[in-house]
Write an enzyme that holds these catalytic residues in place. Structure first.
Site, mmCIF file in Angstrom:
data_model
loop_
_atom_site.group_PDB
_atom_site.id
_atom_site.type_symbol
_atom_site.label_atom_id
_atom_site.label_comp_id
_atom_site.label_asym_id
_atom_site.label_seq_id
_atom_site.Cartn_x
_atom_site.Cartn_y
_atom_site.Cartn_z
ATOM 1 N N THR A 65 0.821 -1.194 0.000
ATOM 2 C CA THR A 65 0.000 0.000 0.000
ATOM 3 C C THR A 65 0.868 1.261 0.000
ATOM 4 O OG1 THR A 65 -1.477 -1.288 1.346
ATOM 5 C CG2 THR A 65 -1.805 1.103 1.396
ATOM 6 N N ASP A 118 -6.845 -10.054 2.440
ATOM 7 C CA ASP A 118 -7.502 -9.154 3.395
ATOM 8 C C ASP A 118 -8.876 -9.689 3.818
ATOM 9 O OD1 ASP A 118 -5.613 -7.253 3.913
ATOM 10 O OD2 ASP A 118 -6.296 -5.830 2.422
ATOM 11 N N SER A 155 -10.449 -3.449 4.911
ATOM 12 C CA SER A 155 -9.156 -2.782 4.721
ATOM 13 C C SER A 155 -8.793 -1.992 5.962
ATOM 14 C CB SER A 155 -9.287 -1.838 3.527
ATOM 15 O OG SER A 155 -8.149 -1.031 3.403
#
Ligand code: GLY
Length: 553
Positions: free
Chosen positions: A365, A407, A436
């Site tokens: 990320t 996730d 998330s």
């Protein structure tokens, strides 16, 4: 208040005559539009678009595209993300997260080998990154879509000099790449690039040009989608061309809370970040943490205890289209008060896991921020999940593909790659988005956005954003000092207080251990932030825990 200056003047006073105060990092400053992003290429591209008259959204789109070329380990056409946006109307949240293929279901990972949600084709979810950038531009962009691609296409086609960060990230994942990945990111015979050497990406150049010229059709309904589907089909993935055609972004209403005289806008589910940060800010304020000595054991002990309690309810969250999120319960004064009451200043107190019948409610990320002095702002966090995502790279176009399926709650009771044990509301379902931790955040004062921030780092995003909000808004630090200040992270489970590597004084650590904390030194999320000061100057900072850049015009 500049934290570096305070430290300097209190601890190193005798040396001051030898060094200018400016020798320390200070936030970059600008008077029109500022960018804080994870590499200097992104900042330079953003500056060019701003100089050409682009607005905050034009700059953000061009920055995002440039990162897909220069930092494909966390920003890629094959990933997804969230954005909080303030243009001329209210603050809005854009969800362009990846979705599970329609052929996947709750049992999807039960019979696959361990690690399948992290490595290889099964880990890949349908990407949302191109659709997210396009939606932002459609709604708010000022410049022509095609022009925003100029720098990204040039850097992919003519090449760019890879950075030390690029080499580290790529080298560390070498064993996970398939032959297409080795061909895209290594020289002939899998020889590694060295920092400063030029990488060209001919396949990615073509993919970018298709998106540039044919807009979303060029990615979701054409050769690129076919290439990705073919590339993952070889590894058994259930993603189809129909999944690509069906992909849609969605606009959501941000969560909001008041904190230290500011209005904070946070990302709602499928992010868990907003709920956790909102709860933690409430506890920080009510427990008067800012009255404790700056950077001392009391302050860090309380931040850790608060984070553990704020993370406690994360297990109850999931995609709102599939699952009823008990946000009202988790952010209610009753619940937060019960959590606050269990905090003891002198020792760590473990709270037990949340029980279903306790709920009183029916039924790698990266981040970048762009902001101008008029109060237009975007906080945009994008992800492939792990570094280079699944390790699968599309065969023809060289698009690095996410491993966002990890996730989800892939095997109930088993922690994921971030050691997060997740809940039933986050099981894999067809067309569902995984929960998330991405937490793009905007801060408003008297109706004007005065801060934009966010971070990469899985759950450590949440503790990073939280502590920078606390340090700037409650402790008066400038953004750079707040971003660099030592941090702690506690995610409820495992019951460990993670601390910034080599940033804590031994006496603070001893004091934290004396209070019963099990301590683990480790990494933290890298925060990128911009703030509009009272004098009308924008200050931007990037995290010295990794590469980055901050600048503007
Ligand atoms: N992929 C990391 C996150 O969304 O939390």
């Amino acid at each position: 208040m500049n934290f570096h200056r305070i430290i300097t003047s209190s601890l190193l006073a005798p040396c001051l005559v030898l060094f200018s105060l400016r020798a320390h990092a200070v936030p970059a400053e600008g008077h029109k539009i500022m960018i804080s992003a994870p590499n200097h290429y992104a900042v330079e591209v953003g500056q060019r678009i701003a100089q050409q008259g682009g607005n905050v959204i034009d700059v953000a789109v061009a920055v995002g595209l440039s990162l897909a070329v220069t930092a494909p380990y966390y920003a890629s056409l094959g990933g997804g993300g969230f954005a909080l946006v303030k243009m001329n109307g209210p603050v809005e949240a854009l969800d362009f997260r990846e979705v599970a293929p329609r052929g996947a279901n709750k049992e999807y990972f039960q019979n696959l080998p361990a690690g399948s949600s992290m490595n290889g084709a099964h880990a890949v979810a349908v990407p949302g990154f191109p659709a997210g950038l396009f939606e932002l531009h459609q709604k708010y962009g000022k410049m022509k879509w095609e022009l925003l691609f100029t720098d990204a296409v040039a850097m992919a086609d003519k090449g760019f000099a890879v950075t030390g960060g690029w080499v580290n990230a790529t080298e560390n994942e070498k064993d996970r790449f398939d032959p297409a990945g080795l061909a895209a990111f290594f020289k002939k015979d899998a020889v590694s690039y060295k920092p400063g050497e030029v990488l060209k990406q001919p396949g990615l150049t073509k993919a970018l040009m298709l998106l540039q010229r044919q807009k979303l059709k060029g990615f979701y309904q054409g050769e690129v989608a076919k290439d990705i589907v073919d590339s993952v089909a070889a590894g058994g993935s259930k993603i189809t061309l129909e999944d690509f055609k069906a992909y849609k972004v969605r606009w959501l209403k941000p969560l909001t809370t008041e904190y230290e005289g500011h209005k904070i806008y946070l990302m709602p589910p499928p992010s868990s970040g907003g709920v956790v940060i909102l709860s933690a800010l409430n506890m920080l304020e009510k427990l008067d943490v800012k009255s404790k000595p700056l950077l001392g054991a009391d302050e860090y002990h309380l931040i850790g205890e608060i984070e553990a309690r704020a993370f406690r309810g994360r297990v109850l969250l999931g995609d709102p289209d599939f699952h009823k999120n008990p946000i009202q319960f988790l952010t209610s004064q009753d619940y937060l008060e019960s959590m606050r009451k269990s905090v003891n200043l002198k020792k760590t107190v473990a709270v037990k896991a949340i029980a279903e019948d306790e709920i009183k409610e029916s039924a790698e990320t990266t981040h970048f921020s762009v902001m101008d002095t008029e109060g237009h702002a975007i906080a945009l966090t994008v992800t492939l999940n792990g570094t280079y995502g699944s390790g699968v790279v599309s065969h023809k176009f060289g698009v690095a593909l996410n491993n966002e399926m990890d996730d989800f709650t892939t095997k109930p009771g088993e922690p994921n790659m971030y050691r997060l044990t997740q809940g039933a509301g986050n099981m894999v379902e067809p067309g569902k988005r995984p929960l998330s931790s991405m937490s793009p955040t905007l801060v408003e004062k008297s109706g004007k956005v005065v801060m934009s921030l966010g971070a990469p780092g899985g759950p450590r995003i949440i503790s990073g954003v939280l502590q920078v909000l606390y340090r700037t808004l409650a402790r008066g630090m400038d953004v750079d000092s707040a971003v660099q200040a030592p941090r702690v992270h506690h995610q409820f489970s495992p019951n460990i207080l993670f601390i910034d590597r080599q940033k804590f004084a031994p006496e603070v650590l001893t004091e934290l251990r004396n209070r019963g904390h099990k301590i683990d030194e480790g990494w933290m999320g890298k925060v990128y932030a911009i703030r509009l000061r009272n004098d009308g100057v924008l200050e931007a900072a990037f995290d010295s825990r990794g590469e980055g850049g901050a600048g503007g015009i």
